[in-house]
Motif scaffolding. Structure first.
Motif, PDB file in Angstrom:
ATOM      1  N   ALA A  60     -15.140 -30.221  27.390  1.00 25.11           N
ATOM      2  CA  ALA A  60     -14.876 -31.386  26.542  1.00 25.11           C
ATOM      3  C   ALA A  60     -15.417 -31.163  25.136  1.00 25.11           C
ATOM      4  CB  ALA A  60     -15.491 -32.643  27.162  1.00 25.11           C
ATOM      5  N   VAL A  61     -16.605 -30.601  25.022  1.00 23.63           N
ATOM      6  CA  VAL A  61     -17.203 -30.350  23.701  1.00 23.63           C
ATOM      7  C   VAL A  61     -16.371 -29.321  22.936  1.00 23.63           C
ATOM      8  CG1 VAL A  61     -19.219 -29.348  22.529  1.00 23.63           C
ATOM      9  CG2 VAL A  61     -19.536 -31.051  24.333  1.00 23.63           C
ATOM     10  N   ASP A  62     -15.991 -28.243  23.593  1.00 21.46           N
ATOM     11  CA  ASP A  62     -15.235 -27.183  22.919  1.00 21.46           C
ATOM     12  C   ASP A  62     -13.807 -27.594  22.585  1.00 21.46           C
ATOM     13  OD1 ASP A  62     -17.419 -25.514  22.965  1.00 21.46           O
ATOM     14  OD2 ASP A  62     -16.775 -24.410  24.743  1.00 21.46           O
ATOM     15  N   TYR A  63     -13.174 -28.346  23.444  1.00 21.66           N
ATOM     16  CA  TYR A  63     -11.752 -28.662  23.287  1.00 21.66           C
ATOM     17  C   TYR A  63     -11.508 -29.902  22.433  1.00 21.66           C
ATOM     18  CZ  TYR A  63      -6.847 -29.145  24.537  1.00 21.66           C
ATOM     19  OH  TYR A  63      -5.486 -29.233  24.481  1.00 21.66           O
ATOM     20  N   CYS A  64     -12.341 -30.914  22.566  1.00 17.00           N
ATOM     21  CA  CYS A  64     -12.053 -32.222  21.962  1.00 17.00           C
ATOM     22  C   CYS A  64     -12.664 -32.443  20.582  1.00 17.00           C
ATOM     23  CB  CYS A  64     -12.542 -33.338  22.881  1.00 17.00           C
ATOM     24  SG  CYS A  64     -11.740 -33.327  24.478  1.00 17.00           S
ATOM     25  N   LEU A  65     -13.708 -31.710  20.248  1.00 17.11           N
ATOM     26  CA  LEU A  65     -14.426 -31.995  19.010  1.00 17.11           C
ATOM     27  C   LEU A  65     -14.064 -31.003  17.914  1.00 17.11           C
ATOM     28  CD1 LEU A  65     -17.988 -32.695  20.465  1.00 17.11           C
ATOM     29  CD2 LEU A  65     -16.078 -34.281  20.149  1.00 17.11           C
ATOM     30  N   ASP A  66     -14.074 -31.503  16.672  1.00 14.07           N
ATOM     31  CA  ASP A  66     -13.901 -30.562  15.562  1.00 14.07           C
ATOM     32  C   ASP A  66     -15.230 -29.834  15.349  1.00 14.07           C
ATOM     33  OD1 ASP A  66     -15.602 -32.056  13.796  1.00 14.07           O
ATOM     34  OD2 ASP A  66     -13.906 -33.249  13.109  1.00 14.07           O
ATOM     35  N   ASP A  67     -15.244 -28.859  14.462  1.00 14.81           N
ATOM     36  CA  ASP A  67     -16.430 -28.016  14.294  1.00 14.81           C
ATOM     37  C   ASP A  67     -17.668 -28.804  13.884  1.00 14.81           C
ATOM     38  OD1 ASP A  67     -14.974 -25.808  15.037  1.00 14.81           O
ATOM     39  OD2 ASP A  67     -14.607 -25.122  12.991  1.00 14.81           O
ATOM     40  N   ASP A  68     -17.503 -29.774  12.983  1.00 13.77           N
ATOM     41  CA  ASP A  68     -18.648 -30.561  12.531  1.00 13.77           C
ATOM     42  C   ASP A  68     -19.225 -31.400  13.663  1.00 13.77           C
ATOM     43  OD1 ASP A  68     -18.409 -29.595   9.905  1.00 13.77           O
ATOM     44  OD2 ASP A  68     -16.980 -31.185   9.383  1.00 13.77           O
ATOM     45  N   GLN A  69     -18.360 -32.069  14.406  1.00 19.50           N
ATOM     46  CA  GLN A  69     -18.805 -32.894  15.526  1.00 19.50           C
ATOM     47  C   GLN A  69     -19.449 -32.031  16.605  1.00 19.50           C
ATOM     48  OE1 GLN A  69     -15.022 -34.557  16.438  1.00 19.50           O
ATOM     49  NE2 GLN A  69     -15.190 -36.196  14.926  1.00 19.50           N
ATOM     50  N   ARG A  70     -18.855 -30.890  16.876  1.00 22.62           N
ATOM     51  CA  ARG A  70     -19.388 -29.978  17.882  1.00 22.62           C
ATOM     52  C   ARG A  70     -20.783 -29.512  17.488  1.00 22.62           C
ATOM     53  NH1 ARG A  70     -19.939 -24.755  19.138  1.00 22.62           N
ATOM     54  NH2 ARG A  70     -19.547 -24.124  21.273  1.00 22.62           N
ATOM     55  N   THR A  71     -20.971 -29.188  16.215  1.00 22.93           N
ATOM     56  CA  THR A  71     -22.280 -28.750  15.736  1.00 22.93           C
ATOM     57  C   THR A  71     -23.331 -29.828  15.981  1.00 22.93           C
ATOM     58  OG1 THR A  71     -21.300 -27.315  14.069  1.00 22.93           O
ATOM     59  CG2 THR A  71     -23.576 -28.010  13.694  1.00 22.93           C
ATOM     60  N   VAL A  72     -22.994 -31.066  15.676  1.00 23.12           N
ATOM     61  CA  VAL A  72     -23.941 -32.169  15.868  1.00 23.12           C
ATOM     62  C   VAL A  72     -24.286 -32.325  17.348  1.00 23.12           C
ATOM     63  CG1 VAL A  72     -24.283 -34.669  15.658  1.00 23.12           C
ATOM     64  CG2 VAL A  72     -23.267 -33.382  13.764  1.00 23.12           C
ATOM     65  N   ILE A  73     -23.293 -32.333  18.207  1.00 28.28           N
ATOM     66  CA  ILE A  73     -23.535 -32.503  19.653  1.00 28.28           C
ATOM     67  C   ILE A  73     -24.337 -31.329  20.203  1.00 28.28           C
ATOM     68  CG2 ILE A  73     -22.421 -32.619  21.917  1.00 28.28           C
ATOM     69  CD1 ILE A  73     -22.347 -35.256  20.267  1.00 28.28           C
ATOM     70  N   MET A  74     -23.979 -30.123  19.800  1.00 22.51           N
ATOM     71  CA  MET A  74     -24.718 -28.950  20.276  1.00 22.51           C
ATOM     72  C   MET A  74     -26.188 -29.030  19.863  1.00 22.51           C
ATOM     73  SD  MET A  74     -22.664 -26.976  21.991  1.00 22.51           S
ATOM     74  CE  MET A  74     -23.588 -25.461  22.053  1.00 22.51           C
ATOM     75  N   ARG A  75     -26.444 -29.350  18.613  1.00 23.52           N
ATOM     76  CA  ARG A  75     -27.824 -29.366  18.116  1.00 23.52           C
ATOM     77  C   ARG A  75     -28.614 -30.552  18.639  1.00 23.52           C
ATOM     78  NH1 ARG A  75     -28.440 -25.804  12.924  1.00 23.52           N
ATOM     79  NH2 ARG A  75     -26.823 -24.341  13.507  1.00 23.52           N
ATOM     80  N   LYS A  76     -27.948 -31.660  18.863  1.00 30.66           N
ATOM     81  CA  LYS A  76     -28.667 -32.861  19.333  1.00 30.66           C
ATOM     82  C   LYS A  76     -28.911 -32.840  20.843  1.00 30.66           C
ATOM     83  CE  LYS A  76     -28.961 -37.832  19.133  1.00 30.66           C
ATOM     84  NZ  LYS A  76     -30.400 -37.809  19.051  1.00 30.66           N
ATOM     85  N   TYR A  77     -27.971 -32.285  21.611  1.00 30.90           N
ATOM     86  CA  TYR A  77     -28.077 -32.385  23.075  1.00 30.90           C
ATOM     87  C   TYR A  77     -28.106 -31.048  23.820  1.00 30.90           C
ATOM     88  CZ  TYR A  77     -26.672 -37.204  22.159  1.00 30.90           C
ATOM     89  OH  TYR A  77     -26.599 -38.486  21.697  1.00 30.90           O
ATOM     90  N   LEU A  78     -27.288 -30.100  23.442  1.00 28.32           N
ATOM     91  CA  LEU A  78     -27.040 -28.955  24.310  1.00 28.32           C
ATOM     92  C   LEU A  78     -27.893 -27.726  24.030  1.00 28.32           C
ATOM     93  CD1 LEU A  78     -23.139 -29.152  24.574  1.00 28.32           C
ATOM     94  CD2 LEU A  78     -24.880 -30.441  25.815  1.00 28.32           C
ATOM     95  N   GLU A  79     -28.412 -27.592  22.822  1.00 21.51           N
ATOM     96  CA  GLU A  79     -29.215 -26.419  22.517  1.00 21.51           C
ATOM     97  C   GLU A  79     -30.644 -26.583  23.028  1.00 21.51           C
ATOM     98  OE1 GLU A  79     -28.839 -25.566  18.348  1.00 21.51           O
ATOM     99  OE2 GLU A  79     -26.784 -24.831  18.606  1.00 21.51           O
ATOM    100  N   ARG A  80     -31.311 -25.469  23.130  1.00 18.43           N
ATOM    101  CA  ARG A  80     -32.670 -25.468  23.683  1.00 18.43           C
ATOM    102  C   ARG A  80     -33.630 -26.331  22.868  1.00 18.43           C
ATOM    103  NH1 ARG A  80     -36.134 -20.422  25.748  1.00 18.43           N
ATOM    104  NH2 ARG A  80     -38.077 -21.522  25.971  1.00 18.43           N
TER     105      ARG A  80
END
Length: 144
Positions: A60-80
């Motif tokens: 869902a993160v890779d397919y549905c979000l644009d690069d900016d949104q994906r960056t925010v979600i990755m940094r806020k929730y998914l990264e270490r």
């Protein structure tokens, strides 16, 4: 799926990912790190369930979000090392309100994308019994 449910799932993404890597049957002569009574019961499918959650979120993160949104979600929730929205805005040299808007848009898109998945699919059986000193494993009795 409401935003509270979604953020809970995202917050625990790395835990799901770790569990998916380390529970389940023996593979390639490697014992799993997590050994529970459920592994003794071939009818249980925790590894599959954890993998499903990880793959659903990643997809869902890779397919549905644009690069900016994906960056925010990755940094806020998914990264270490998770960051706050303010820290993300400083890192990306963007206004805090812009980052907040990207975050809100991303959550809305992910909520729509994950709506078809029932709570049953996303639910993992809790392991509170592991902390109960009086608990002991008992084989389930199969009906004759």
């Amino acid at each position: 799926m409401n935003h509270n449910q979604l953020t809970e799932i995202l917050k625990y993404y790395r835990s799901y990912e770790y569990a998916a890597m380390n529970c389940g049957p023996v593979e390639n002569d490697r014992l799993p790190l997590v050994i529970s009574e459920r592994m003794r019961n071939p009818g249980m499918w925790d590894k599959t369930r954890y993998n499903r959650i990880v793959n659903i979120i990643k997809g869902a993160v890779d397919y549905c979000l644009d690069d900016d949104q994906r960056t925010v979600i990755m940094r806020k929730y998914l990264e270490r090392n998770r960051l706050t929205l303010s820290e993300i805005s400083n890192l990306l040299h963007k206004d805090r309100t812009t980052i907040g808007r990207w975050h809100k848009e991303a959550l809305s898109k992910l909520a729509i994308a994950l709506e078809p998945f029932s709570e049953e699919i996303l639910e993992i059986t809790p392991l509170e019994h592991m902390f109960d000193s009086n608990w002991k494993f008992e084989e389930s009795k199969e009906p004759a």
